[in-house]
Design an enzyme around this catalytic site. Structure first.
Site, PDB file in Angstrom:
ATOM      1  N   SER C  48       0.995  -1.088  -0.084  1.00  0.00           N
ATOM      2  CA  SER C  48       0.295   0.032   0.024  1.00  0.00           C
ATOM      3  C   SER C  48       1.070   1.061  -0.442  1.00  0.00           C
ATOM      4  CB  SER C  48      -1.126  -0.104   0.832  1.00  0.00           C
ATOM      5  OG  SER C  48      -1.360  -0.993   1.273  1.00  0.00           O
ATOM      6  N   ILE C  50       2.408   2.373   2.550  1.00  0.00           N
ATOM      7  CA  ILE C  50       2.504   3.255   3.848  1.00  0.00           C
ATOM      8  C   ILE C  50       4.183   3.661   4.653  1.00  0.00           C
ATOM      9  CG2 ILE C  50       1.397   3.726   6.140  1.00  0.00           C
ATOM     10  CD1 ILE C  50      -1.709   2.684   4.410  1.00  0.00           C
ATOM     11  N   HIS C  52       4.830   3.429   7.901  1.00  0.00           N
ATOM     12  CA  HIS C  52       3.982   3.446   9.628  1.00  0.00           C
ATOM     13  C   HIS C  52       4.359   4.628  10.561  1.00  0.00           C
ATOM     14  CE1 HIS C  52       0.408   0.919   8.245  1.00  0.00           C
ATOM     15  NE2 HIS C  52       1.687   0.051   7.048  1.00  0.00           N
ATOM     16  N   LYS C 253      -4.455  -4.055  10.082  1.00  0.00           N
ATOM     17  CA  LYS C 253      -4.752  -3.437  10.233  1.00  0.00           C
ATOM     18  C   LYS C 253      -5.979  -2.598  10.147  1.00  0.00           C
ATOM     19  CE  LYS C 253      -0.194  -1.557  11.017  1.00  0.00           C
ATOM     20  NZ  LYS C 253       0.617  -2.529  10.426  1.00  0.00           N
ATOM     21  N   SER C 340       3.419  -6.543   7.562  1.00  0.00           N
ATOM     22  CA  SER C 340       3.367  -5.377   7.547  1.00  0.00           C
ATOM     23  C   SER C 340       4.060  -5.591   8.947  1.00  0.00           C
ATOM     24  CB  SER C 340       1.627  -5.255   7.540  1.00  0.00           C
ATOM     25  OG  SER C 340       1.804  -3.158   7.972  1.00  0.00           O
ATOM     26  N   CYS C 447      -1.498   3.170 -24.879  1.00  0.00           N
ATOM     27  CA  CYS C 447      -0.547   3.737 -24.442  1.00  0.00           C
ATOM     28  C   CYS C 447       0.528   2.207 -25.187  1.00  0.00           C
ATOM     29  CB  CYS C 447       0.327   4.365 -23.592  1.00  0.00           C
ATOM     30  SG  CYS C 447      -0.300   3.903 -22.134  1.00  0.00           S
TER      31      CYS C 447
END
Lengths: 117, 412, 485
Positions: C48, C50, C52, C253, C340, C447
């Protein structure tokens, strides 16, 4: 007497024709124009289609779009495609020029649909 | 800085027709910009016939139709800037500054008095319709496949399933079959086909390609390349698993969306129903001096209608430049019963307007009615049939003064 | 004869790449082995993005320690490696009393873990920060140190820099067997190549248990946990500025609303333990679950905003923490079970692994020629977004390819695509991750054919051999057979 419903493909209108026929057409209904009558006749006794495809070139544009000069018998469409696969265009053509005369004995010519220099 | 009276963005069917018409209306200072190195837009990959019946009275292929307009543009000495992309439009009072990235001229800034947006549309893709499953190679939009096959000579697959029965999908079903591929099925989410009836006949029926209406793909299988798709039928809003079709390629022909990234940058407001700009009957957007026509405005079914619309738009632009566009307050046009959308979004009193609309679903023997907020019937027209794939045109003459809004609806 | 290295790292995801780059500071010979056709193509590419803050993890765990430490490294890393990074902050939102209690617990966690600048916010302040949140929100935990990055760009940048500093990258090297003889590991790939190394670092993500087993260790198992994510049109890109979390439940999470560094918002992921390590499919059910949650949190999000979706698999170890340690097989070091906050922790994981290798007695002398800088290619879209046309004009004068826009949705020029090809990215997916071409609204509809031509031209690959993501994913199946005469 036989009866058949068919969509006229002559133009985008797509009229849903109501056709009565025997050894010849007896009546055509729901057509918006006279092309529908001819279409119904062809479709029952000798269905015809325009063919559009490409042929190879060794020019600036690798594939030349082409079309038949008129609709040809539906059952010859694949033969036409097959025969065109063996053709290579090697000199510049103008839109409308004949690439192959009387393709597959259909009496239709193959016409360039684009300029290629 | 270079300056022109009118900048036309896009040299496809709409842009070319608009440029030619501008010249015919004595607007000399016109520049057409296109990102490709040729004019004609998407028409060159549409090698099938069916174009031009309305406009030229004969059936042409896409490239032939394009060439007619290219020849007319050349004849009129239309200036073209090819291999060039417009990336920004900034309006400052009556003048707009346009930023163009050009292969030959570098970064070009042009000052213009009016702009015609004619960028066309793009295809909806897998993400837009949320087909679950894996993400292998072998998923193409129909237009991309058309380009690969017709322009570049590449076959993206051998065994196809086509999602969506829009015209491009149908045309591609025939094209791929003629080039030796097997098209196993065409699936349509609606209970009726999306494309023209004539294309069902000559593209599917002729080749015994089955069309399944009310069917969708519920899962794409295959980790590297597509291996199969799971298909369900929709009955009364519920899904019933129907079959697994093995195939190496999934072709998506699930509709077109007007391409308005640039319009948004320029501050143009869009209509949620068409995804094109909100325009008045003179094709002007909410940004004075910016006009739109063709598929960037709303997706058309026939290129002939695109050309017509572009000509009408060009005429309005010429009036705008001459300060002759009516300044009256705009009257909103609403979509009523069974109407999916109407273009334009507003009309002007005492002016003529061409309304273009599509029904929500296929209908037979209906009446299309245009009424004012005061209940006056401005137009009433009988139709033997109305289907979503065929645009309906209604001519309004001399819109009455004093009405606050107009509604278009089907009387069934 | 196979080449000998001091250290071989198995897996070029963010963990392996971070370790490789860290090791490239030293005068060592290092091989980075990747089974896929490009780096980051496993778990990392579906991350993702992130960075943290570090309040989610249990105090005292490796996860907590390395997450908080890793977080602090990103300003320097982004500066050195020129990947996009912004400290946007994280917001955990509560909609009922129970969730409020969870916020307090997370706040205490964060304090113990050493997370700085956290704040518990009431309803008004929460909505002031994120006005598009559901107004029923009661309060939030705000952690401003959290950030967002492009996970694959980060990974590409790490590997590029590592390679520049001497690390050898071996792609499509799927480890098929490992043999330890004397003091050397001999590592064989499924296509018959082999290398030898004194140390072996297991950063094989989902396959880390299989790699450990090849060396005779069966003390942990990796279970794939699938996460489906949905990318929304850039129209909704400005709906949230910070990463929005729910008050978390058990195994993840939760489902988040994530602004991505490139503009669009992403929503997800789901968290489902599955058996198949190759199952990257998305499901109708997953979509419904993601939407049920996010449309509550940010009501303006609509299903019709989705432009694409994907699924990633997190490597969940049988023990509930990162497995970072030396093993009973001397020279074999695990960097396994990195789920994560693995991305955030990756710089700290690399540092820890270096420490372990040093403790094993390898002589690690600093490489005086180490160059920490990696230059990114200037992006047309950034200049257009900033209306910096003077710079763009000059750029086009120096490189005409900047004037050729290939991807019209994301304003990617031919210059950027050619640059990515010469940086070694020669599949359609790698070009997408490296440049953003194909990742916009049209998803490659316009494209793709030009990108195929460019790869063919600049990498010398026949169009028929160009793949989406490695062998078996070719795009074009054959040339239309015409003109044989």
């Amino acid at each position: 007497m036989a009866h058949k419903e068919m969509i006229c493909i002559a133009c985008p209108m797509g009229c849903c024709l109501d056709v009565e026929y025997d050894n010849s057409i007896i009546s055509v209904k729901n057509n918006s124009c006279k092309v529908g009558i001819k279409y119904a006749n062809d479709e029952i006794y000798d269905p015809r289609r325009m063919v559009t495809t490409t042929v190879k070139t060794n020019l600036a544009i690798a594939f030349l779009p082409v079309k038949t000069s008129k609709a040809i018998s539906k059952n010859l469409v694949r033969n036409v495609i097959k025969e065109l696969n063996d053709i290579t265009v090697s000199s510049p053509v103008q839109i409308g020029s004949v690439i192959k005369k009387n393709i597959c004995g259909t009496d239709a010519d193959i016409i360039a649909a684009r300029n290629i220099s | 800085m270079k300056s022109v009276d009118v900048l036309v963005i896009g040299a496809g069917a709409a842009g070319l027709a608009a440029a030619v018409s501008l010249k015919e209306n004595s607007i000399e200072d016109v520049l057409v910009v296109d990102r490709q190195n040729f004019a004609g837009g998407i028409l060159f990959q549409c090698i099938h016939s069916g174009f031009g019946l309305h406009r030229f009275g004969e059936e042409l292929t896409g490239p032939e139709y394009a060439q007619r307009y290219i020849d007319m543009a050349e004849c009129q000495n239309v200036e073209m800037l090819l291999s060039s992309s417009v990336v920004d439009i900034v309006s400052k009072d009556d003048i707009k500054e346009v930023i163009i990235l050009s292969q030959d001229s570098g970064l070009v800034k042009v000052k213009v008095k009016a702009i015609i947006l004619a960028m066309g549309c793009r295809e909806r893709n897998r993400g837009n319709i949320n087909i679950p499953g894996s993400r292998p190679a072998g998923i193409f939009t129909a237009g991309l496949a058309q380009k690969l096959v017709n322009i570049e000579g590449y076959m993206p697959g051998n065994e196809f399933v086509i999602v969506g029965s829009g015209d491009i999908g149908l045309i591609m079903a025939r094209r791929l079959t003629l080039e030796g591929a097997k098209v196993k099925a065409v699936l349509e989410i609606q209970p009726y086909p999306g494309g023209l009836d004539r294309n069902i006949v000559q593209c599917l029926d002729d080749f015994d390609i089955p069309l399944y209406t009310s069917h969708i793909v519920t899962n794409i299988c295959g980790s590297r390349r597509v291996e199969s798709v799971d298909v369900s039928e929709i009955t009364d809003g519920r899904l019933t698993p129907k079959m697994k079709i093995s195939c190496d390629t999934l072709l998506l022909s699930v509709g077109l969306i007007p391409e308005n990234e640039l319009s948004i940058t320029a501050g143009v407001s869009l209509n949620a129903a068409t995804a094109g700009p909100i325009v008045s009957s003179d094709y002007m957007t909410n940004v004075p001096g910016i006009f739109a026509c063709g598929n960037v405005l709303h997706v058309h079914d026939l290129v002939d209608y695109v050309s017509d619309e572009a000509s009408a738009c060009a005429k309005a632009v010429s009036m705008y430049l001459a300060n002759k566009l009516p300044q009256d307050k705009c009257i909103p046009v609403h979509s009523g019963n069974m109407v999916r959308y109407v273009v334009p979004s507003t009309v002007k009193p005492q002016c003529d307007a061409i309304l273009k609309l599509r029904p929500v679903a296929p209908m037979k023997n209906v009446k299309i009615k245009v009424v004012s907020d005061r209940g006056d019937v401005l137009k009433s027209k009988k139709l033997i049939r109305a289907i979503p794939s065929e645009m309906i045109t209604v001519q309004l003459n001399d819109v009455p003064t004093g009405c606050k809004s107009i509604t278009v609806y089907f009387e069934i | 004869m196979s080449k000998k290295y001091d250290i071989a790292i198995i897996g070029a995801g963010v963990v392996g790449a971070s370790i490789a780059r860290r090791l490239s500071r030293y005068k060592l010979t290092v091989a980075l082995l990747e089974k896929e056709v490009d780096v980051s193509f496993g778990t990392s590419k579906a991350n993702s993005g992130i960075i943290h803050a570090g309040f989610h993890d249990t105090p005292g765990s490796l996860k907590a320690e390395l997450c908080v430490r890793g977080n602090t490294e990103y300003d320097r890393l982004a500066d050195e490696l020129e990947f996009p990074f912004e400290r946007r902050g994280e917001l955990v939102v509560a909609f009922d009393e129970e969730q409020q209690q969870t916020l307090y617990k997370l706040y205490r966690n964060g304090q113990q873990n050493g997370v700085r600048y956290m704040e518990l916010l009431g309803r008004e302040r929460t909505l002031e920060l994120e006005p598009n949140l559901n107004p029923d929100v009661l309060g939030s935990l705000y952690a401003p140190t959290a950030g967002i990055i492009g996970p694959y760009e980060y990974c590409f940048a790490l590997v590029e820099n590592a390679v520049k500093n001497g690390v050898e990258l071996l792609l499509s090297f799927e480890v098929a067997g490992i043999h330890k003889t004397n003091n050397f590991f001999s590592v064989e790939s499924s296509d018959g190549r082999s290398i030898e190394s004194s140390f072996l670092v297991n950063a094989a993500g989902l396959c880390a248990d299989r790699i450990a087993a090849m060396c005779g260790m069966n003390n942990f198992k990796i279970t794939p946990r699938k996460g489906e994510e949905y990318l929304l049109d850039k129209r909704v890109g400005k709906l949230v500025r910070r990463v929005i979390f729910p008050a978390p439940k058990t195994n993840s999470k939760g489902i988040l609303v994530i602004p991505t560094i490139d503009g669009p918002v992403m929503i997800g992921p789901t968290a489902d333990d599955i058996d198949d390590k190759e199952d990257f499919s998305t499901t109708k059910e997953g979509l419904d679950r993601v939407f049920a949650f996010t449309s509550h949190t940010v009501p303006a999000i609509r299903v019709s905003d989705i432009i694409t979706s994907f699924a990633g698999l997190r490597p969940v170890p049988s023990r509930n923490d990162f497995i970072i340690d030396k093993t009973e097989v001397s020279g074999f070091i695990n960097a396994a079970g990195i789920q994560s906050p693995g991305l955030t922790a990756s710089p700290a994981i690399a540092e820890k692994i270096c420490g372990i290798i040093l403790s094993c007695g390898l002589r690690m002398e600093l490489n005086p020629d180490f160059n920490p800088k990696r230059k990114a290619k200037i992006r047309t879209r950034t200049l257009v977004e900033n209306r910096d046309y003077d710079t763009l004009g000059k750029l086009i004068q120096s490189d005409k390819n900047y004037s050729k826009l290939v991807c019209r949705c994301e304003n990617v020029s031919e210059a950027e695509i050619i640059d990515a090809i010469y940086r070694g990215h020669t599949t359609i997916d790698s070009i997408k991750y490296a440049t953003r071409a194909c990742s916009g609204r049209c998803q490659g509809g316009f494209c793709t054919s030009r990108i195929l031509q460019l790869i063919s031209e600049h990498a010398g690959i026949d169009i028929l051999k160009i793949t989406k993501k490695g062998p078996g994913s070719e795009l074009i199946l054959h040339r239309i057979d015409k003109g044989h005469q």
